[in-house]
Design an enzyme around this catalytic site. Sequence first.
Site, short mmCIF file in Angstrom:
data_model
loop_
_atom_site.label_atom_id
_atom_site.label_comp_id
_atom_site.label_asym_id
_atom_site.label_seq_id
_atom_site.Cartn_x
_atom_site.Cartn_y
_atom_site.Cartn_z
N VAL A 121 8.77 -39.54 27.41
CA VAL A 121 10.06 -40.06 27.12
C VAL A 121 10.79 -39.66 28.39
CG1 VAL A 121 12.13 -40.18 25.64
CG2 VAL A 121 9.83 -40.21 24.81
N THR A 122 11.64 -40.69 28.97
CA THR A 122 11.46 -42.07 28.76
C THR A 122 10.16 -42.86 29.55
OG1 THR A 122 12.89 -42.84 30.49
CG2 THR A 122 13.75 -42.40 28.36
N VAL A 125 10.97 -43.55 33.24
CA VAL A 125 11.35 -42.47 34.30
C VAL A 125 10.33 -41.31 34.30
CG1 VAL A 125 12.84 -40.93 34.71
CG2 VAL A 125 13.66 -43.29 34.34
N CYS A 126 9.88 -41.25 32.94
CA CYS A 126 9.10 -39.71 32.66
C CYS A 126 7.68 -40.00 32.49
CB CYS A 126 9.64 -38.92 31.57
SG CYS A 126 11.48 -38.69 31.50
N LEU A 127 7.26 -41.24 32.03
CA LEU A 127 5.85 -41.45 31.95
C LEU A 127 4.99 -42.20 33.25
CD1 LEU A 127 3.15 -41.49 30.39
CD2 LEU A 127 3.99 -43.64 29.52
#
Length: 197
Positions: A121-122, A125-127
């Site tokens: 998450v998110t 951006v993060c995955l």
Amino acid sequence: MADINNKQHFTKTFNLDDTAIVLIDHQIGTCGWVHSIDADLLKKNVGILATFATKTKMPLVLTSSMETNMQGLLLEVIQKEAPEAYAKRTKRQGIVNAWEDKDFADAVRATGKTQLIVAGVTTDVCLVPPALSMQAEGFHIKCVVDAGGSPTDMVEQIAWQRLSQAGIPMTSTNAVVTELIKDWATEAGQIAFPLLA
């Protein structure tokens, strides 16, 4: 490590013995930014992954970003169901692509597993960035898209397109857990059943 140019990795079946679960930035504040999936469903699915990994003794690697800011701590369900992994989490101090944090990348490598089930998450951006980096290093990746989300449906769709264009399979929580157990009659199957029911 896997040959990422080998197209067979797109349809490779994951198994308990050679798979780790990696959860990225499932923080209380960060999850509040997600509007592409129901918040309760998101938390439920993250809890399923964390609980299943813990009870089956699969490696579970956690990371967070800037916990003392608005992102906050990892979700309470992670703290409750995976206390050992939570205590060992990599607390990043600002690096966006988690894979560029040496401590986190080393923690994933230290599992010795070549197959990674990843959620974050998110999603946008993060995955996506660490998933691309993991694949580039030769890991087989499957991204669990209903254990994450983005601020808008459009952003989520763009993130899914990026994963698809990179040849990274996407899956759901229930699908990936049942892929791992393969048989409800096994010990892992008995662990999974009440989680998915």
